[in-house]
Design an enzyme around this catalytic site. Structure first.
Site, mmCIF file in Angstrom:
data_model
loop_
_atom_site.group_PDB
_atom_site.id
_atom_site.type_symbol
_atom_site.label_atom_id
_atom_site.label_comp_id
_atom_site.label_asym_id
_atom_site.label_seq_id
_atom_site.Cartn_x
_atom_site.Cartn_y
_atom_site.Cartn_z
ATOM 1 N N ASN A 73 -29.146 14.983 10.217
ATOM 2 C CA ASN A 73 -27.826 14.522 10.667
ATOM 3 C C ASN A 73 -26.860 15.699 10.557
ATOM 4 O O ASN A 73 -26.437 16.058 9.457
ATOM 5 C CB ASN A 73 -27.387 13.350 9.766
ATOM 6 C CG ASN A 73 -25.947 12.942 10.020
ATOM 7 O OD1 ASN A 73 -25.344 13.317 11.033
ATOM 8 N ND2 ASN A 73 -25.388 12.170 9.105
ATOM 9 N N LYS A 126 -23.840 15.900 11.522
ATOM 10 C CA LYS A 126 -22.421 15.526 11.375
ATOM 11 C C LYS A 126 -21.579 16.319 12.377
ATOM 12 O O LYS A 126 -22.071 16.637 13.462
ATOM 13 C CB LYS A 126 -21.975 15.728 9.922
ATOM 14 C CG LYS A 126 -22.947 15.054 8.949
ATOM 15 C CD LYS A 126 -22.444 14.903 7.556
ATOM 16 C CE LYS A 126 -23.510 14.195 6.731
ATOM 17 N NZ LYS A 126 -23.061 13.859 5.396
ATOM 18 N N HIS A 185 -23.536 5.023 9.779
ATOM 19 C CA HIS A 185 -23.559 5.996 8.679
ATOM 20 C C HIS A 185 -22.388 5.691 7.744
ATOM 21 O O HIS A 185 -21.331 5.242 8.195
ATOM 22 C CB HIS A 185 -23.442 7.411 9.248
ATOM 23 C CG HIS A 185 -23.608 8.455 8.195
ATOM 24 N ND1 HIS A 185 -22.562 8.872 7.405
ATOM 25 C CD2 HIS A 185 -24.690 9.143 7.775
ATOM 26 C CE1 HIS A 185 -23.015 9.772 6.547
ATOM 27 N NE2 HIS A 185 -24.301 9.950 6.745
ATOM 28 N N GLU A 233 -20.210 7.467 6.457
ATOM 29 C CA GLU A 233 -18.928 8.091 6.842
ATOM 30 C C GLU A 233 -18.243 7.264 7.931
ATOM 31 O O GLU A 233 -17.015 7.190 7.981
ATOM 32 C CB GLU A 233 -19.168 9.545 7.292
ATOM 33 C CG GLU A 233 -19.431 10.440 6.074
ATOM 34 C CD GLU A 233 -20.287 11.654 6.348
ATOM 35 O OE1 GLU A 233 -20.513 12.013 7.513
ATOM 36 O OE2 GLU A 233 -20.775 12.250 5.354
ATOM 37 N N GLU A 256 -28.968 5.111 2.110
ATOM 38 C CA GLU A 256 -28.192 6.259 1.659
ATOM 39 C C GLU A 256 -27.136 5.791 0.655
ATOM 40 O O GLU A 256 -26.062 5.321 1.052
ATOM 41 C CB GLU A 256 -27.497 6.926 2.852
ATOM 42 C CG GLU A 256 -28.454 7.422 3.901
ATOM 43 C CD GLU A 256 -27.815 8.525 4.744
ATOM 44 O OE1 GLU A 256 -28.384 9.622 4.774
ATOM 45 O OE2 GLU A 256 -26.746 8.299 5.327
ATOM 46 N N GLY A 271 -23.750 14.162 0.225
ATOM 47 C CA GLY A 271 -22.943 15.385 0.204
ATOM 48 C C GLY A 271 -22.441 15.757 -1.179
ATOM 49 O O GLY A 271 -21.592 16.628 -1.339
ATOM 50 N N SER A 323 -28.313 13.951 -0.346
ATOM 51 C CA SER A 323 -28.635 15.198 -1.048
ATOM 52 C C SER A 323 -30.134 15.496 -1.096
ATOM 53 O O SER A 323 -30.632 16.002 -2.100
ATOM 54 C CB SER A 323 -28.013 15.211 -2.449
ATOM 55 O OG SER A 323 -26.592 15.123 -2.358
HETATM 56 P P1 PGA Z 1 -26.457 14.945 2.595
HETATM 57 O O1 PGA Z 1 -26.058 13.882 3.747
HETATM 58 O O2 PGA Z 1 -27.940 15.210 2.774
HETATM 59 O O3 PGA Z 1 -25.610 16.155 2.880
HETATM 60 O O4 PGA Z 1 -26.157 14.288 1.306
HETATM 61 C C1 PGA Z 1 -26.912 12.834 4.110
HETATM 62 C C2 PGA Z 1 -26.258 12.046 5.208
HETATM 63 O O5 PGA Z 1 -25.029 11.936 5.207
HETATM 64 O O6 PGA Z 1 -26.937 11.499 6.112
#
Ligand code: PGA
Length: 240
Positions: free
Chosen positions: A6, A8, A92, A94, A164, A170, A200
């Site tokens: 992903n 982003k 997601h 976010e 997640e 993140g 992560s």
């Molecule tokens: P990250 O993000 O691996 O940077 O924690 C995962 C995601 O948001 O899908």
């Protein structure tokens, strides 16, 4: 095993072409892993073109649900399908936290994307407060039930769930393999589809997480932005 990157809101078309060329060369004889990249809308066309001759797929990060209509600024799943995009992420965290995504709007997007013939990776996961309040199971169940109600049985083979935990995205804090396994097992009891872990994931922890019985792959954010770290996670998946 399924590994999805992903990106982003990173990588425009130029960087996308360069990344895909290097990834293609790096992973050309990888076996046993479905690899997906999820660029931003403006970079989808280049990613589709660069990966067309490979087994790798390109997914969007979001979609509207309607085929067409007066929805300024939105992108139809039918348009994504027409341009060779294989699927899309939906809901997601976010999107849920920053852009008002709800279980209801997520369900509409999933239904629209599946109707258009796309695959879907639908994201679920609890916040830190919810975990501390002992609500992980009820929150994830509610999110999964909202997804289940809109998916026809015949479309289940185009659906995956990404678990997640919001506190792990993140932040560098990863769920332990046991924490991930516990929630994956719960999700699969309600909906028997592949369940990816996200939050992560890095080359250093991928093998252990992917080694859990109910972890079918990973949704990778930060570590998917560099060819080396993303490829190392794909390779860990092929060994699991
Ligand atoms: P990250 O993000 O691996 O940077 O924690 C995962 C995601 O948001 O899908």
């Amino acid at each position: 095993m399924l590994i999805a990157g992903n990106w982003k809101m990173f990588k425009g078309p130029d960087e996308t072409r360069e990344f895909c060329a290097r990834l293609r060369a790096r992973l050309h004889n990888l076996e046993g892993v479905d690899v997906i990249v999820c660029p931003s809308f403006p970079s989808l066309h280049d990613a589709v073109g660069m990966l067309a001759t490979t087994e790798m797929a390109v997914f969007a990060q979001n979609t509207h649900w309607a085929k067409e209509g007066p929805y300024t600024g939105e992108v139809s799943p039918w348009m994504l399908k027409e341009m060779g995009v294989g699927g899309t992420l939906v809901a997601h965290s976010e999107r849920r936290q920053l852009f008002g995504e709800t279980d209801e709007s997520a369900a509409l997007r999933i239904e629209g994307a599946l109707d258009a013939g796309l695959h879907v990776i639908a994201c679920v996961g609890e916040t830190e407060e919810e975990r501390e309040a002992g609500e992980t199971e009820s929150v994830v169940r509610r999110q999964v039930d909202a997804i289940r109600t809109v998916v026809e049985d015949e479309n289940l083979d185009r659906l995956a769930i990404a678990y997640e935990p919001v506190w792990a995205i993140g932040t560098g804090r990863t769920a332990t393999p046991d924490q991930a396994e516990e929630v994956h097992e719960l999700i699969k009891r309600h909906l028997d589809v592949p369940v990816l872990y996200g939050g992560s994931v890095k080359p250093e922890n991928a093998e252990e997480l992917l080694g859990q019985p109910d972890v079918d792959g990973a949704l990778v954010g930060g570590a998917s932005l560099e060819v080396e770290s993303f490829a190392a996670i794909c390779e860990a998946a092929s060994r699991s």
